[in-house]
Design an enzyme around this catalytic site. Structure first.
Site, PDB file in Angstrom:
ATOM      1  N   PHE A  12       0.855  -1.046  -0.020  1.00 22.15           N
ATOM      2  CA  PHE A  12       0.130   0.151   0.187  1.00 22.15           C
ATOM      3  C   PHE A  12       0.886   1.194   0.130  1.00 22.15           C
ATOM      4  O   PHE A  12       0.797   2.170   0.832  1.00 22.15           O
ATOM      5  CB  PHE A  12      -0.913  -0.064   1.165  1.00 22.15           C
ATOM      6  CG  PHE A  12      -2.274   0.808   1.085  1.00 22.15           C
ATOM      7  CD1 PHE A  12      -3.252   0.294   0.247  1.00 22.15           C
ATOM      8  CD2 PHE A  12      -2.410   2.042   1.630  1.00 22.15           C
ATOM      9  CE1 PHE A  12      -4.278   0.803  -0.051  1.00 22.15           C
ATOM     10  CE2 PHE A  12      -3.677   2.714   1.485  1.00 22.15           C
ATOM     11  CZ  PHE A  12      -4.413   2.255   0.729  1.00 22.15           C
ATOM     12  N   GLU A 121       1.167  -4.755 -17.248  1.00 19.77           N
ATOM     13  CA  GLU A 121       1.331  -3.493 -18.030  1.00 19.77           C
ATOM     14  C   GLU A 121       1.935  -2.281 -17.226  1.00 19.77           C
ATOM     15  O   GLU A 121       2.541  -1.528 -17.786  1.00 19.77           O
ATOM     16  CB  GLU A 121      -0.152  -3.034 -18.552  1.00 19.77           C
ATOM     17  CG  GLU A 121      -0.346  -2.036 -19.395  1.00 19.77           C
ATOM     18  CD  GLU A 121       0.489  -2.162 -20.921  1.00 19.77           C
ATOM     19  OE1 GLU A 121       0.050  -3.161 -21.464  1.00 19.77           O
ATOM     20  OE2 GLU A 121       1.542  -1.678 -21.091  1.00 19.77           O
ATOM     21  N   VAL A 124       6.111  -1.159 -17.493  1.00 22.81           N
ATOM     22  CA  VAL A 124       6.992  -0.363 -18.406  1.00 22.81           C
ATOM     23  C   VAL A 124       6.098   0.566 -18.818  1.00 22.81           C
ATOM     24  O   VAL A 124       4.928   0.654 -19.166  1.00 22.81           O
ATOM     25  CB  VAL A 124       7.138  -1.620 -19.546  1.00 22.81           C
ATOM     26  CG1 VAL A 124       8.173  -0.465 -20.703  1.00 22.81           C
ATOM     27  CG2 VAL A 124       7.880  -2.641 -19.161  1.00 22.81           C
ATOM     28  N   GLY A 126       4.705   3.189 -17.083  1.00 27.73           N
ATOM     29  CA  GLY A 126       3.596   3.602 -16.124  1.00 27.73           C
ATOM     30  C   GLY A 126       2.184   3.463 -17.216  1.00 27.73           C
ATOM     31  O   GLY A 126       1.743   2.336 -17.178  1.00 27.73           O
ATOM     32  N   ILE A 128       1.413   4.182 -20.085  1.00 29.70           N
ATOM     33  CA  ILE A 128       1.374   3.919 -21.414  1.00 29.70           C
ATOM     34  C   ILE A 128       1.157   2.387 -21.739  1.00 29.70           C
ATOM     35  O   ILE A 128       1.794   1.257 -21.136  1.00 29.70           O
ATOM     36  CB  ILE A 128       2.816   4.175 -22.280  1.00 29.70           C
ATOM     37  CG1 ILE A 128       3.220   5.692 -21.820  1.00 29.70           C
ATOM     38  CG2 ILE A 128       2.897   3.775 -23.597  1.00 29.70           C
ATOM     39  CD1 ILE A 128       4.639   5.916 -22.464  1.00 29.70           C
ATOM     40  N   GLY A 178       7.226  10.922  -5.657  1.00 27.70           N
ATOM     41  CA  GLY A 178       6.972   9.392  -5.625  1.00 27.70           C
ATOM     42  C   GLY A 178       7.183   8.566  -7.004  1.00 27.70           C
ATOM     43  O   GLY A 178       6.785   7.616  -7.594  1.00 27.70           O
ATOM     44  N   LYS A 196      13.069  -2.828 -17.909  1.00 28.42           N
ATOM     45  CA  LYS A 196      11.865  -2.387 -18.723  1.00 28.42           C
ATOM     46  C   LYS A 196      12.226  -2.941 -20.020  1.00 28.42           C
ATOM     47  O   LYS A 196      11.326  -3.355 -20.942  1.00 28.42           O
ATOM     48  CB  LYS A 196      11.590  -0.975 -18.695  1.00 28.42           C
ATOM     49  CG  LYS A 196      10.863  -0.876 -17.262  1.00 28.42           C
ATOM     50  CD  LYS A 196      10.773   0.770 -16.947  1.00 28.42           C
ATOM     51  CE  LYS A 196      10.277   1.064 -15.603  1.00 28.42           C
ATOM     52  NZ  LYS A 196      10.277   2.360 -15.230  1.00 28.42           N
ATOM     53  N   GLY A 293       4.425   7.443 -10.859  1.00 25.84           N
ATOM     54  CA  GLY A 293       3.580   8.371 -10.213  1.00 25.84           C
ATOM     55  C   GLY A 293       2.278   7.447  -9.676  1.00 25.84           C
ATOM     56  O   GLY A 293       2.218   6.405 -10.677  1.00 25.84           O
TER      57      GLY A 293
END
Ligand code: HSE
Length: 414
Positions: A12, A121, A124, A126, A128, A178, A196, A293
Site C-alpha cells: 500500500f 502492463e 513498463v 507507467g 502507456i 513518488g 523495462k 507516479g
C-alpha cells in the site's frame, strides 16, 4: 461474460494507494479489494488500520481471492508471493519490473502450467499501454526497433538539470513526487530502464534475456560541461532503452543519448515516458504518457484488472514464431565522451575520431566505438567520464568500413 474478481492486494505504497483510490472511483469494474497485506504495521497510511493485515497467508490461503495484485517494493519477496499465488490458482497483476526481469522464464512457466494470467502492463512506461500493443497490434508488421524513455525519475532529473537545477535537488524532488525507486541507484544507473527494456524485447521480439545480458549506463556522472556541450549543439539528453534488429541479430542497451529536435522524444519531459516503435510497414509510431507516479501507474494496473474480467492473457506470439534472433554486441556506434582527464578518455578504444577538444578544465571527444568493447567498462562507476550516444544509426562491420577515414577535427586550448 465478465468474471467477478476478488482482489488480494500486496503493498500500500504510492501505487497501491493509487490503485485503491482509482478502483473506488471506477464503478465500471466488477472487482473489489477483499484484503490488503502490508509489511509494516506502524506506518501511517491514508486509510484505517482495520483495512490491513500483515500475514501473506491471509491472502494466499483465502480461496475466495482469485486475483493477487502485487505492488510491493522488494523484488525477492514479490517473487515468493507471486509464485505462491500462481501455484495456488490465483491470477496475478504486478508492476514489479525487477521481479519479472530476474525471473521471467520461471514466472511464465508457472503461469502456463497453472493456466493462469500474469499481467504487468504497469511495469513498463507507467500509464502507456505498450505491452498490450506490442503483444496484440504489431503481430503482422515486422518490428525493427524500439527507443524508449521508460524511466520517469531520470527524465525528470535531465529535464530539470537542463533548466539549470542541480542534480541532487532534482533527484530529491523526483523522490518526493513518488517517481523514484526506494533505492534510486536503480533509476540513475539505468537498471530500472534495463528491466523495462528486457520486458519490451520479450514482447516485441520474443527473446527472453537475463538482466546481465543488457548493458546499462545511467546519468549519475553527467557534468555541467556535458550539458553545456549538448545545449551548444542543439541536443537534449535522454536516457534511452534502445533495441534494434539487424537481419537476424538484435542489439539492445541502456545509455544516455544526445538527440536533436527531429527525434520524437525531444519534447518528452519530466516524468513523461515515450516509446517509439519502428516497424516495416507502419514506420515510426510514438506512444507517450506519464511513466511514473501513483495514478498513472495505478491506471495501468486497473487496465490489467479490467482485462482479466475477460480472461485476457499474454500469448507471447513473437516467442512462438520461428524466427531465431541472436542478441549481439557486434556493432559500432558514435559517441561523445567528456572528462576532466585526457588520459581517462584515451582509455576508451575509438575506431574513428571526429572531434577532439582539450583544455585545462575539460576535454571531450566524439567518434565511433565498437559496442562490444565499450560494454567492458563499468561506466556507472567511472565518475570521471560521461558518455552519450550521438544521433547516428548503428553500423555493422561492413557499413563501418565505408565511413572509416573521415576527417578529424582537433581543437586544443591550453
Ligand atoms: N522509478 C520508476 C521511474 C517508477 O522513475 O520510472 C516507474 O516504473
Amino acid at each position: 461474460m465478465r468474471n467477478k474478481l476478488n482482489i488480494g492486494l500486496f503493498g500500500f505504497g504510492c501505487v497501491g494507494n493509487g490503485l485503491y483510490e482509482v478502483l473506488n472511483q471506477s464503478n465500471l469494474l466488477d472487482a473489489t479489494i477483499k484484503k490488503i497485506v502490508v509489511k509494516n504495521p506502524n506506518k501511517a497510511r491514508s486509510i484505517a488500520k482495520e483495512n490491513f493485515s500483515y500475514a501473506k497467508s491471509d491472502i494466499l490461503l483465502d480461496n475466495e481471492i482469485n486475483l493477487v495484485v502485487e505492488l510491493i517494493d522488494d523484488s525477492r519477496a514479490a517473487f515468493l508471493i507471486v509464485s505462491e499465488a500462481l501455484k495456488r490458482g490465483k491470477h496475478v497483476v504486478t508492476a514489479n519490473k525487477k521481479m519479472i526481469a530476474e525471473n521471467y522464464e520461471e514466472l511464465l512457466n508457472l503461469a502456463k502450467a497453472n493456466n493462469l494470467s500474469l499481467l504487468y502492463e504497469a511495469s513498463v512506461g507507467g500509464s502507456i499501454p505498450i505491452i498490450r500493443n506490442l503483444e496484440e497490434y504489431y503481430n503482422n508488421d515486422s518490428l525493427s526497433g524500439i527507443q524508449g524513455i521508460v524511466n520517469g525519475t531520470t527524465n525528470y532529473i535531465l529535464t530539470q538539470t537542463n533548466s539549470g537545477k542541480d542534480y541532487e535537488t532534482a533527484l530529491a524532488e523526483a523522490q518526493e513526487l513518488g517517481f523514484a525507486e526506494s533505492d534510486p541507484t536503480l533509476d540513475v544507473d539505468g537498471f530500472d530502464s534495463k528491466y523495462k527494456l528486457l520486458i519490451l524485447i520479450k514482447h516485441a521480439f520474443g527473446l527472453t534475456l537475463k538482466p546481465d545480458d543488457i548493458f546499462n549506463y545511467g546519468i549519475r556522472n553527467i557534468k555541467t560541461q556535458d550539458v553545456k556541450y549538448a545545449a551548444e549543439k542543439g541536443f537534449r539528453i535522454k536516457l534511452f532503452s534502445r533495441t534494434e534488429k539487424f537481419g537476424n541479430h538484435l542489439a539492445g542497451f541502456v545509455a544516455p543519448h544526445f538527440i536533436k529536435e527531429d527525434n520524437v522524444a525531444y519534447n518528452v519531459n519530466n516524468e513523461f515516458n515515450s516509446v517509439s516503435v519502428e516497424a516495416l510497414f507502419s514506420d515510426k509510431q510514438l506512444f507517450l504518457g506519464k511513466g511514473a507516479g501513483a495514478y498513472p501507474t495505478a491506471s495501468a494496473v486497473l487496465s490489467d484488472v479490467s482485462a482479466l474480467q475477460y480472461d485476457y492473457a499474454y500469448e507471447y506470439k513473437k516467442t512462438n514464431e520461428n524466427e531465431v534472433l541472436n542478441f549481439t554486441d557486434d556493432f559500432y556506434l558514435k559517441i561523445y565522451i567528456g572528462s576532466e582527464f585526457i588520459e581517462a578518455i584515451q582509455e576508451i578504444p575509438f575506431y574513428n575520431i571526429d572531434e577532439i577538444f582539450q583544455s585545462k578544465a575539460y576535454n571531450f571527444q566524439t567518434g565511433w566505438v565498437k559496442f562490444s568493447e565499450l560494454k567492458q567498462f563499468n561506466f556507472n562507476n567511472l565518475s570521471n567520464l560521461f558518455f552519450a550516444v550521438l544521433p547516428e544509426p548503428f553500423l555493422n562491420e561492413s557499413d563501418f568500413e565505408n565511413i572509416a577515414g573521415e576527417k578529424l577535427f582537433l581543437q586544443v586550448f591550453n
